[in-house]
Structures are given as structure tokens and as C-alpha cells.
Design an enzyme around this catalytic site. Sequence first.
Site, short mmCIF file in Angstrom:
data_model
loop_
_atom_site.label_atom_id
_atom_site.label_comp_id
_atom_site.label_asym_id
_atom_site.label_seq_id
_atom_site.Cartn_x
_atom_site.Cartn_y
_atom_site.Cartn_z
CG LEU A 43 -1.99 -1.09 1.28
CD1 LEU A 43 -2.77 -1.00 2.58
CD2 LEU A 43 -2.93 -1.01 0.09
N GLY A 44 2.02 1.21 0.61
CA GLY A 44 2.87 2.39 0.68
C GLY A 44 4.17 2.07 1.38
N GLY A 46 8.01 4.11 3.02
CA GLY A 46 8.76 5.32 3.32
C GLY A 46 9.99 4.97 4.12
N GLY A 47 10.59 5.97 4.73
CA GLY A 47 11.82 5.75 5.47
C GLY A 47 11.65 4.88 6.71
N GLY A 49 9.32 2.27 6.99
CA GLY A 49 8.93 0.91 6.71
C GLY A 49 7.94 0.84 5.57
CB THR A 51 1.54 0.39 4.87
OG1 THR A 51 2.14 1.26 5.82
CG2 THR A 51 0.14 0.04 5.32
CG ASP A 165 2.65 11.99 10.05
OD1 ASP A 165 2.82 13.15 9.61
OD2 ASP A 165 2.91 10.97 9.39
#
Length: 609
Positions: A43-44, A46-47, A49, A51, A165
Site C-alpha cells: 500500500l505504501g 517510506g523511510g 517501513g 504498509t 502526524d
Amino acid sequence: MQICQNLHCSNPFNPDSNKFCMSCGHSNFGKLLGNRYRVLKLLGEGGFGKTYAAEDTGRFDDACVIKQFFPQVSGTAALTKAAELFKQEAKRLFELGENHPQIPRLLAYFEQGSSLYLVQEFVQGQTLLAELHQQAFSEEQIQQLLVDLLPVLQFIHDRNVIHRDIKPENIMRRQKDGKLVLIDFGGAKQVTQTSLARQATGIYTIGYAPSEQMAGFASPASDLYALGATCARLLTQSLATQDANGNLCDRLYDPYNAQWLWRERLQEKDITISDELGQIIDKLLKHVARERYQSAAEVLQDLNFNKAKVAPSLSPQSPKVIKVIPKFKSSLFQSSQVSNTLPLKTFEFDVITVDTRGKEISRNRSSAQFFEEELGSGITLEMVSIPGGKFMMGSSLKEGHEREKPQHPVKVSGFFIGKYEVTQAQYKAIMGSNPSKFKGDTRPVEKVIWNEAIEFCEKLSHKTGRTYRLPSEAEWEYACRAGTTTPFYFGETITSNLVNYDGNYVYASELQSNYRKQTTPVGSFLPNAFGLYDMHGNAWEWCEDYYHENYQGAPMNGSAWLTAGDGIYRLLRGGSWYNVPSYCRSANRICAGVDNRNLYISFRVVFSK
């Protein structure tokens, strides 16, 4: 297709044709994360981890979301400490999700290889970022966002948790009920990405986080700042982006002067909002933390129209002084037999009921009486006779919002109410103008402020010799329900074949349907059992009452509640073409300032002896 379960590979893998990833050669045959969770897709990432969407094979293949974190520490002792902190954070997330319906439930956490994992409830719906890509948010939507999310923030802050966030992509509108859900808490990210000596640093998104959070000193006021930034970006449809060189481009914030420019962007778009909401957003976005709201409860107090606060002054752009008291007095009806001297006609119509899937389960022929007012040039106003009676007003314990409670008995005397929302032709015949955006003689008039609706009633009364007014909130709900006790007068749900609303969302088990994105001509859909049309959807309808936060102390005789409330804010009922189905329920109620002019607000009129 599935995703390769090599922790450092996310390429597609087809278990039916090969058991080795064609990219990295990893064996995927029969492997599950945590010996239970089957990864379906990425799903996504980034820095911190990745998802994944996944299935829980130990729970009938239920959908879930897996968050994989990569600890940014080295050494056995540091990894062990990070795992212990991660476990503590997971426990806090578990307690939050178990005790608040607008926070996803934590289903499990585990370690595998060099990664740490959280398994969370899958929330079906879409993020506010996805909604923003469709169009900017209105003032009403921002107000409702704050009403929905501030109690969630107060809940987590009371438990010494800071989200860290908040942004549109971390706020999801749950499909089944339209409620906003706060996702992707930053605590687990913080545990896995910081060194053990610097636990206070690290998690934020540029364009939403305040300076103290970026310096490593997050507090509840930091979350409130991020919420204010979210509101500003949703209102202006302005997001921070990166150019080809990776430089940040943000037309909404001037970093050199530490100044937000959201008001300027609205002015460029020729959009105005109320002074009250503007002041709330400005205070949320104060650069210095101590000058901001210090708790979500404080914001709610202002948003819910602090009873001790004097009426706000008009902005320089306001064309005239706002009056909030009608010139005629709202009267309690003395008899349900209000129709005995009027030349009544009868009309027939079908009344249907649907189940939770939106499937028709019954259809009956019914009839109602009405009379017509001649407005000139062949334009008439049809007024339907509503018999007096008793009903339970508001929502039960299992339905709706606190503002719709407590449910209480109300006795209503008979009256007449408009068969339809006031149309543009009718409004123009009385007022000589048409403020609507979506033009059409038979469409409901919109962009009418409360005082203009009152003025329409006064002029109509003068023209006809009968006293017209806005309905009381109790009359409106009684007329809408038409003897029903279900969430909608059609039954357990609605569909876009029955109501004009945002069909991208569902209320029960019905399928997603049509979203028209504008008003429809009155009478386009079937009426309720009283013969009234568009009491659900199409346009919000003004009521006469002051706004009160709940029904404690409400009148029980059907009259308008004009005491002990905030006279600057009046009730709106019925939902609109712009809203999700839950906003169109018979019991749902919201409020707006008397000078709120929006393209989904209309009204209908009432007459009684």
C-alpha cells in the site's frame, strides 16, 4: 498476484505459476508473515517501513493492514531495547483502538527477522487527501471535520499520546458510516527510527508540523497545529509539493516570515468563510505554541459556540447588519384541525420501504391533502397538511451523535408544510432575485442565508394574509419521519435512486451508487408517507430554532427552542447533494451561522392557525 515476502523486496509474485520471486529468487511458497498473515499488496512505503494489505488466515481471511517497521539501530542490546519500546507502544495503540471507535483496532504485533510488525483493523473508505483531489472542502465540511476529530484528539491526549502526524492522508472517512477515523499514529515510527538517547525527536511531515515538533518537542498543541494546517489545506485545496530539483514548493506558507497565507489563497478563489471559523484556524496555526489552543476541548468550546461569548462582529465585507430575531412570533399550534377553512385538494403517491441492501421490500399507494398559494405569473406554492401527533425525537442510544440525544417524546399539533423545498421560481416571485448556483426554476433555491429565509416568510405572509415561517426543529423531524422510526423514512438505508446525496458512500449494506454533484429538480424522487419530497438530501433546510448542543431541556410541545441557546447559530436538517448518507438521516442535525451562504442550503416554509 501477491507481494514477494522477502523483507527487502516488494515485487509481484504469482503463487499459481511459480513459487520463487522472479526478481530476487526468494521462496514464497506457503510462507505467511507471523505464520498467519497473507500479504496481498503493497500500500505504501517510506523511510520508516512499509504498509501492506493482507488477509488474516487465522480469522476467516479477514482483511487487515500490516505495518512493517525497520529499526534504525544496530547491536543486539539496542535492537532488544527497541523491540521492548515497540511492544510498549503497541500496547498503547491497542488500548486506544479498543476504547475509541474512530481509532483502528490493533489486532496483533510481532517480530520477524530484523523487522517489527503491527497488524491493524482494515478501515474501508478513502482518505481526506483523496477527497481533496476531487474538490476543496467547504466551511461546513471543515466545521464537521473539527467536530468529528477534536473529541478523538482529546481522547488520545488525555492518555498522554501524541499523534505526531496529522494530515489529510492520515484521516480516513469510513465508508459504512461516514465517520472520520484517525490512522497512522507516529509513536511506533518514532520508536523504530530514533536512537535510544533521543526518544523525543523525529516524526513529522513538513507543511503540517510546527517548529517545536521539528525541534523534538512535540506536545498536544503540536497535534492541534497540524489539524489547523490540515483545515487550511483542505479549504484552499493547496498542498506542498516538490519541484524537479526536490525543492519544497508551498503557496500556503511563507517560511521566511513564518506566515500562513491561507486567507490570501481563499481571497484569490473568491471564497469567504465566517469570521468565527477563521479565528479558530488562525489560533490553531499560531507559531508560538503557548499562543495556540492548549487542548482539543478548548477548540470544541469555541467551535460549539461558547455560550459566554458575545456575538461576533461583522467582517468589513458584510453587506448589512445581521438580525437574528424574526419580526413575527412563532406560535404553538392550538389545534390539529388547521385545514377546515381552506380549499383542500388531494394528491396520490407511492410510498416504499427498503432493506439494508437498499432493495425495495414494500410499496403502497397513499394520499395527502394540500392547498395552493398563488404567487403570481402562474407560480404556485403547494402546502401539505400534516396531522398532529406524538413521536420520539432524536436518536436512540445505538444510533447517531450525542447532539441528537437524549431521545425524547414530543407532541406536535397539526400544521401545513411545503410539499417541496422552496424553488428558485417561487423565491424569485417573492424576493425578486435568485442567488442559486445551480440554476433551474424547479430546483431548490440555494445560497440563502437564514435571514433571507425569514424575509421570504415575512413577504409571503404579507402577500397571502397567512402567517408563514420556518418550521421548528421538532416539526421538521416529525414531518420527515412521517410515522417511521428507522434512520430514514425509506427504511434502514437510502440509495441514489431515492435520494440526491453523495452515492460514493454507503450507510448499511447497499452498493455504492450515483453522485450527481448538484441539486436536482424538486419532486424527482419518491416522497415519504406524508407526501413530502426531498426531506432527505438535495439541500439542507433551515429551521427556526437556536442551536443547542443536545436535547437536554428541549421543548416537548413542538415549538421552536428560542431560549438559552446561541442566537447566532440556527439548525439545519436533512442533508444535501454534497453529503454522505449518514448526514441525511431523519434525526441528524447540524448548525450554521445565520449569515452562512452556501450552495447546499435551502429551506421550506410552514403555515398554521
